[in-house]
Design a protein around this motif. Structure first.
Motif, short mmCIF file in Angstrom:
data_model
loop_
_atom_site.label_atom_id
_atom_site.label_comp_id
_atom_site.label_asym_id
_atom_site.label_seq_id
_atom_site.Cartn_x
_atom_site.Cartn_y
_atom_site.Cartn_z
N MET A 55 2.18 11.42 -12.53
CA MET A 55 2.02 10.48 -11.42
C MET A 55 2.51 11.14 -10.14
O MET A 55 3.56 11.76 -10.12
CB MET A 55 2.79 9.18 -11.69
CG MET A 55 2.55 8.09 -10.67
SD MET A 55 3.15 6.47 -11.21
CE MET A 55 4.89 6.81 -11.44
N SER A 56 1.76 10.98 -9.05
CA SER A 56 2.08 11.65 -7.79
C SER A 56 3.31 11.03 -7.14
O SER A 56 3.70 9.89 -7.40
CB SER A 56 0.89 11.54 -6.84
OG SER A 56 0.71 10.21 -6.40
N GLY A 57 3.93 11.85 -6.24
CA GLY A 57 5.09 11.37 -5.53
C GLY A 57 4.79 10.18 -4.65
O GLY A 57 5.64 9.31 -4.44
N LEU A 58 3.54 10.12 -4.13
CA LEU A 58 3.15 8.99 -3.28
C LEU A 58 3.15 7.69 -4.07
O LEU A 58 3.60 6.65 -3.58
CB LEU A 58 1.76 9.25 -2.68
CG LEU A 58 1.23 8.18 -1.71
CD1 LEU A 58 2.17 8.03 -0.52
CD2 LEU A 58 -0.18 8.53 -1.26
N VAL A 59 2.64 7.75 -5.30
CA VAL A 59 2.61 6.55 -6.15
C VAL A 59 4.03 6.12 -6.50
O VAL A 59 4.36 4.93 -6.49
CB VAL A 59 1.78 6.81 -7.42
CG1 VAL A 59 1.87 5.61 -8.37
CG2 VAL A 59 0.33 7.10 -7.07
N VAL A 60 4.90 7.09 -6.80
CA VAL A 60 6.30 6.77 -7.11
C VAL A 60 6.97 6.09 -5.92
O VAL A 60 7.68 5.09 -6.06
CB VAL A 60 7.07 8.04 -7.51
CG1 VAL A 60 8.56 7.75 -7.63
CG2 VAL A 60 6.55 8.60 -8.82
N ALA A 61 6.73 6.64 -4.71
CA ALA A 61 7.31 6.05 -3.50
C ALA A 61 6.80 4.63 -3.29
O ALA A 61 7.57 3.73 -2.90
CB ALA A 61 7.00 6.92 -2.29
N ALA A 62 5.50 4.43 -3.54
CA ALA A 62 4.92 3.09 -3.38
C ALA A 62 5.54 2.12 -4.38
O ALA A 62 5.81 0.96 -4.05
CB ALA A 62 3.41 3.16 -3.56
N CYS A 63 5.76 2.59 -5.61
CA CYS A 63 6.38 1.74 -6.63
C CYS A 63 7.82 1.39 -6.26
O CYS A 63 8.27 0.26 -6.45
CB CYS A 63 6.33 2.42 -7.99
SG CYS A 63 4.69 2.51 -8.73
N LEU A 64 8.55 2.36 -5.72
CA LEU A 64 9.93 2.11 -5.30
C LEU A 64 9.97 1.05 -4.18
O LEU A 64 10.78 0.12 -4.22
CB LEU A 64 10.58 3.40 -4.82
CG LEU A 64 10.99 4.40 -5.90
CD1 LEU A 64 11.36 5.74 -5.25
CD2 LEU A 64 12.17 3.87 -6.70
N ALA A 65 9.08 1.21 -3.19
CA ALA A 65 9.04 0.26 -2.08
C ALA A 65 8.61 -1.13 -2.55
O ALA A 65 9.20 -2.15 -2.15
CB ALA A 65 8.08 0.77 -1.00
N SER A 66 7.60 -1.17 -3.43
CA SER A 66 7.14 -2.46 -3.97
C SER A 66 8.23 -3.12 -4.79
O SER A 66 8.44 -4.34 -4.71
CB SER A 66 5.89 -2.25 -4.82
OG SER A 66 4.84 -1.68 -4.07
N GLY A 67 8.94 -2.31 -5.59
CA GLY A 67 10.03 -2.85 -6.40
C GLY A 67 11.13 -3.44 -5.53
O GLY A 67 11.72 -4.47 -5.86
N ALA A 68 11.42 -2.78 -4.39
CA ALA A 68 12.44 -3.29 -3.49
C ALA A 68 12.05 -4.67 -2.95
O ALA A 68 12.88 -5.60 -2.91
CB ALA A 68 12.65 -2.31 -2.33
#
Length: 256
Positions: A1-14
């Motif tokens: 999974m790309s870093g962009l997707v991980v960042a999006a998941c982190l922001a969405s989770g927040a």
């Protein structure tokens, strides 16, 4: 999974963790339709993936709520015991039906709960005699266990939802304050949510690469949401709860 997707998941989770902390719902009601709509997940996979985020978020939220209000530990344990086995039953039922049918059933369930909350928020209070509030039925361990059975079945079937049903019952029938009801309901579903996560994962219906970043982001902002919940007026908190459920229903309809 790309870093962009991980960042999006982190922001969405927040964001989900913040809203879940405010509303006492663990965030799964927001995460499930988002995973289906934005990532194209089948309903069962979205429910299992949301549980990865929901379980640690619930534990964190209960810890923060308990710093403000003392939980009825015996009632919470009785409710959790009633939920454990029936959560597994609900999860097995959900894994055996079509994704579209499960999604529609989920939307109908949330719509009914949202309407109940709107009614409870908008109705005019009736004049009551002094001491009427004290006449509410006691929330005994037996009643807690029965509520746990119902909420466990629904929580397993929908991946989330046990607390959504428990909160209006605790506030309307047993007349608990909104924040107290949210804290108790969340504490009751922790063991059942664990069983549900194991069941969905065993069936291959949980994406840990998405769920773990969501959980990490969520845990950061749950305490902020809980603090806000104690500052909001109770009526406004109930209205926000109903609005969030209705918004979720709209998302589910959009997915159809």
């Amino acid at each position: 999974m790309s870093g962009l997707v991980v960042a999006a998941c982190l922001a969405s989770g927040a964001l989900i963790g913040f809203l879940g902390g405010v509303l006492g719902i663990g965030g799964g009601l927001i995460a499930i339709p988002a995973l289906v709509l934005l990532m194209g997940m089948p309903q069962q996979l979205a429910q299992g993936t949301a549980l990865i985020m929901v379980l640690p978020t619930i534990v964190m939220a209960v810890r923060k709520y308990n710093q403000h209000v003392r939980l009825d530990v015996r009632a919470a344990v009785a409710g959790a015991a009633g939920a454990v086995v029936f959560t597994w039953v609900g999860a097995r039922l959900a894994l055996g039906i079509a994704s579209s049918t499960l999604r529609l059933t989920f939307a109908v369930f949330l719509f009914g709960i949202a309407l109940f909350y709107l009614y409870q928020t908008l109705r005019k209070p009736r004049p009551a005699a002094a001491g009427a509030r004290a006449a509410a039925p006691a929330f005994t361990q037996g009643r807690a266990a029965l509520l746990g059975v119902v909420c466990g079945t629904l929580g397993g079937f929908f991946g989330v939802g046990g607390a959504v049903l428990a909160v209006p019952i605790l506030t309307s029938v047993f007349r608990l304050a909104q924040t107290s009801a949210q804290a108790l309901a969340l504490s009751m579903i922790i063991p059942g949510s664990t069983i549900a996560l194991i069941t969905y994962s065993w069936a291959g219906q949980a994406d840990w690469w998405v769920g773990l970043p969501l959980a990490a982001g969520s845990l950061l902002f749950v305490p902020v949401g809980v603090r806000l919940a104690y500052r909001l007026p109770e009526k406004r908190l109930r209205a926000a709860f109903a609005a969030m459920l209705l918004a979720t229903v709209v998302l589910l309809i959009a997915e159809a």
